[in-house]
Write a protein that holds these residues in place. Structure first.
Motif, mmCIF file in Angstrom:
data_model
loop_
_atom_site.group_PDB
_atom_site.id
_atom_site.type_symbol
_atom_site.label_atom_id
_atom_site.label_comp_id
_atom_site.label_asym_id
_atom_site.label_seq_id
_atom_site.Cartn_x
_atom_site.Cartn_y
_atom_site.Cartn_z
ATOM 1 N N LYS A 296 3.915 -2.275 -11.199
ATOM 2 C CA LYS A 296 4.264 -2.975 -12.448
ATOM 3 C C LYS A 296 5.202 -2.089 -13.242
ATOM 4 O O LYS A 296 4.783 -1.096 -13.829
ATOM 5 C CB LYS A 296 3.006 -3.295 -13.250
ATOM 6 N N MET A 297 6.477 -2.448 -13.245
ATOM 7 C CA MET A 297 7.502 -1.620 -13.877
ATOM 8 C C MET A 297 8.062 -2.374 -15.090
ATOM 9 O O MET A 297 8.937 -3.241 -14.946
ATOM 10 C CB MET A 297 8.619 -1.315 -12.868
ATOM 11 N N PRO A 298 7.572 -2.082 -16.289
ATOM 12 C CA PRO A 298 7.999 -2.845 -17.467
ATOM 13 C C PRO A 298 9.475 -2.635 -17.788
ATOM 14 O O PRO A 298 9.974 -1.499 -17.798
ATOM 15 C CB PRO A 298 7.116 -2.279 -18.589
ATOM 16 N N ALA A 299 10.171 -3.735 -18.042
ATOM 17 C CA ALA A 299 11.561 -3.647 -18.492
ATOM 18 C C ALA A 299 11.596 -3.147 -19.932
ATOM 19 O O ALA A 299 10.622 -3.260 -20.683
ATOM 20 C CB ALA A 299 12.228 -5.013 -18.394
ATOM 21 N N VAL A 300 12.728 -2.567 -20.314
ATOM 22 C CA VAL A 300 12.924 -2.123 -21.694
ATOM 23 C C VAL A 300 13.478 -3.304 -22.488
ATOM 24 O O VAL A 300 14.461 -3.923 -22.080
ATOM 25 C CB VAL A 300 13.891 -0.927 -21.757
ATOM 26 N N LYS A 301 12.864 -3.625 -23.602
ATOM 27 C CA LYS A 301 13.251 -4.825 -24.342
ATOM 28 C C LYS A 301 14.403 -4.601 -25.306
ATOM 29 O O LYS A 301 15.054 -5.557 -25.732
ATOM 30 C CB LYS A 301 12.039 -5.390 -25.080
ATOM 31 N N GLU A 302 14.661 -3.344 -25.653
ATOM 32 C CA GLU A 302 15.751 -3.055 -26.586
ATOM 33 C C GLU A 302 16.320 -1.688 -26.250
ATOM 34 O O GLU A 302 15.565 -0.725 -26.088
ATOM 35 C CB GLU A 302 15.245 -3.078 -28.020
ATOM 36 N N VAL A 303 17.651 -1.600 -26.116
ATOM 37 C CA VAL A 303 18.274 -0.328 -25.750
ATOM 38 C C VAL A 303 19.430 -0.009 -26.691
ATOM 39 O O VAL A 303 19.944 -0.882 -27.391
ATOM 40 C CB VAL A 303 18.795 -0.347 -24.283
ATOM 41 N N MET A 304 19.818 1.267 -26.677
ATOM 42 C CA MET A 304 20.978 1.743 -27.433
ATOM 43 C C MET A 304 22.056 2.097 -26.414
ATOM 44 O O MET A 304 21.913 3.102 -25.694
ATOM 45 C CB MET A 304 20.602 2.985 -28.244
ATOM 46 N N PRO A 305 23.121 1.304 -26.291
ATOM 47 C CA PRO A 305 24.158 1.611 -25.303
ATOM 48 C C PRO A 305 24.899 2.901 -25.654
ATOM 49 O O PRO A 305 25.133 3.205 -26.827
ATOM 50 C CB PRO A 305 25.096 0.401 -25.380
ATOM 51 N N MET A 306 25.264 3.649 -24.638
ATOM 52 C CA MET A 306 26.037 4.879 -24.827
ATOM 53 C C MET A 306 27.188 4.893 -23.836
ATOM 54 O O MET A 306 27.174 4.186 -22.822
ATOM 55 C CB MET A 306 25.142 6.115 -24.677
ATOM 56 N N ASN A 307 28.198 5.711 -24.132
ATOM 57 C CA ASN A 307 29.420 5.721 -23.339
ATOM 58 C C ASN A 307 29.879 7.149 -23.066
ATOM 59 O O ASN A 307 29.423 8.105 -23.715
ATOM 60 C CB ASN A 307 30.528 4.950 -24.078
ATOM 61 N N ASP A 308 30.783 7.277 -22.124
ATOM 62 C CA ASP A 308 31.336 8.575 -21.758
ATOM 63 C C ASP A 308 31.854 9.312 -22.998
ATOM 64 O O ASP A 308 32.562 8.739 -23.829
ATOM 65 C CB ASP A 308 32.488 8.351 -20.764
ATOM 66 N N GLY A 309 31.468 10.570 -23.117
ATOM 67 C CA GLY A 309 31.933 11.390 -24.226
ATOM 68 C C GLY A 309 31.045 11.386 -25.445
ATOM 69 O O GLY A 309 31.231 12.217 -26.351
ATOM 70 N N ASP A 310 30.065 10.484 -25.494
ATOM 71 C CA ASP A 310 29.166 10.452 -26.646
ATOM 72 C C ASP A 310 28.351 11.746 -26.724
ATOM 73 O O ASP A 310 27.910 12.281 -25.704
ATOM 74 C CB ASP A 310 28.196 9.277 -26.548
ATOM 75 N N VAL A 311 28.145 12.227 -27.941
ATOM 76 C CA VAL A 311 27.192 13.304 -28.201
ATOM 77 C C VAL A 311 26.067 12.665 -29.002
ATOM 78 O O VAL A 311 26.273 12.217 -30.130
ATOM 79 C CB VAL A 311 27.834 14.469 -28.973
ATOM 80 N N LEU A 312 24.899 12.597 -28.422
ATOM 81 C CA LEU A 312 23.816 11.840 -29.034
ATOM 82 C C LEU A 312 23.158 12.625 -30.170
ATOM 83 O O LEU A 312 23.009 13.847 -30.092
ATOM 84 C CB LEU A 312 22.771 11.481 -27.978
ATOM 85 N N PRO A 313 22.728 11.925 -31.219
ATOM 86 C CA PRO A 313 22.083 12.580 -32.368
ATOM 87 C C PRO A 313 20.613 12.867 -32.088
ATOM 88 O O PRO A 313 19.715 12.405 -32.782
ATOM 89 C CB PRO A 313 22.258 11.548 -33.486
ATOM 90 N N LEU A 314 20.382 13.667 -31.049
ATOM 91 C CA LEU A 314 19.035 13.965 -30.580
ATOM 92 C C LEU A 314 18.878 15.474 -30.388
ATOM 93 O O LEU A 314 19.881 16.189 -30.236
ATOM 94 C CB LEU A 314 18.757 13.256 -29.250
ATOM 95 N N PRO A 315 17.663 15.988 -30.357
ATOM 96 C CA PRO A 315 17.458 17.408 -30.088
ATOM 97 C C PRO A 315 18.151 17.856 -28.798
ATOM 98 O O PRO A 315 18.072 17.178 -27.768
ATOM 99 C CB PRO A 315 15.929 17.514 -29.963
ATOM 100 N N GLY A 316 18.852 18.994 -28.879
ATOM 101 C CA GLY A 316 19.620 19.480 -27.749
ATOM 102 C C GLY A 316 21.042 18.971 -27.717
ATOM 103 O O GLY A 316 21.844 19.426 -26.904
ATOM 104 N N ALA A 317 21.378 17.988 -28.585
ATOM 105 C CA ALA A 317 22.730 17.403 -28.659
ATOM 106 C C ALA A 317 23.275 17.036 -27.279
ATOM 107 O O ALA A 317 24.299 17.551 -26.839
ATOM 108 C CB ALA A 317 23.681 18.362 -29.372
ATOM 109 N N PRO A 318 22.602 16.118 -26.550
ATOM 110 C CA PRO A 318 23.057 15.755 -25.215
ATOM 111 C C PRO A 318 24.462 15.145 -25.222
ATOM 112 O O PRO A 318 24.786 14.311 -26.072
ATOM 113 C CB PRO A 318 22.030 14.709 -24.758
#
Length: 239
Positions: A123-145
């Motif tokens: 049973k693999m639940p789908a994600v109901k809401e996502v935040m799309p990201m693109n090449d070159g993005d620096v995410l506002p998250l710990p570690g700055a991915p």
């Protein structure tokens, strides 16, 4: 398990989840299989950190063995789930296309599917809401991915470069242990949509100054990106 200060590995070489740990919060790279949620909570208990310290989930792609408990964290705690824009529909339940039949050996296949079953793979639940990201993005998250677009394994596959821990997470753009054959070392991953595209995308890693290249399946690579690409190209010849 601590790989380096600030980076924890949850799971094993069959299916792995990774946690970036900072004083300001944590970032999850992939969410494996649903049953690995319990492994995550044990890891956090050992760290003395609550689930609420996770600020975001970054998915390397939308296959179900990488999205496992993402929806649970999103729905229960409001943790955002980031994914390459072209894989958003896949993470939200769209069935991936059929891929060419990969070589396989009975023992490794049985180990992979037995582990998946133990970890809730039926049973693999789908994600109901996502935040799309693109090449070159620096995410506002710990570690700055930093997001590196790497279409091939799937249209929205990405590598996630985290300079803070000198690591890049490559999802299934390659594997260092094929779950279907048991063969070790950098090589093409099974279940890949576009193998030629996946191979070409690896060159985007060549200039990264990292100590660790981390796939979703298989051991962590510790010899740098150029050596990994060279080993992959050798393996590719016999693929």
């Amino acid at each position: 398990m601590e790989l380096v200060p600030g980076l924890r590995r949850i799971g094993n070489d069959i299916v792995a989840v990774h946690l970036i740990v900072t004083d300001e919060g944590m970032t999850l790279i992939d969410t494996g299989l649903p049953g690995q949620y319990a492994d995550l909570t044990r890891e956090l208990a050992a760290l003395g950190r609550p689930l609420g310290d996770i600020r975001g989930i970054v998915l390397t792609h939308g296959d179900s063995d990488h999205t496992g408990f993402a929806e649970r964290l999103r729905s229960e705690l409001g943790i955002p789930v980031y994914i390459g824009a072209a894989d958003a529909a896949r993470a939200m339940g769209e069935k991936p296309p059929s891929t060419p039949k990969d070589r396989r050996r009975l023992g490794p296949v049985l180990r992979f599917f037995a582990y998946a079953l133990r970890k809730g793979g039926l049973k693999m639940p789908a994600v109901k809401e996502v935040m799309p990201m693109n090449d070159g993005d620096v995410l506002p998250l710990p570690g700055a991915p930093v997001i590196i677009g790497m279409p091939g394994h799937s249209p929205g596959s990405v590598a996630v470069h985290v300079p803070a821990v000198r690591a890049v997470f490559v999802g299934d753009e390659l594997t260092t242990r094929n779950v279907l054959t048991g063969v070790t070392g950098p090589q093409p991953a099974p279940f890949t949509d576009d193998q030629a595209g996946s191979s070409a995308a690896l060159d985007r890693l060549a200039g990264l100054d990292v100590d660790l290249v981390i796939p979703g399946h298989g051991p962590v690579w510790t010899q740098g990106a150029p050596a990994l690409i060279a080993a992959y190209r050798e393996a590719e010849k016999g693929h």
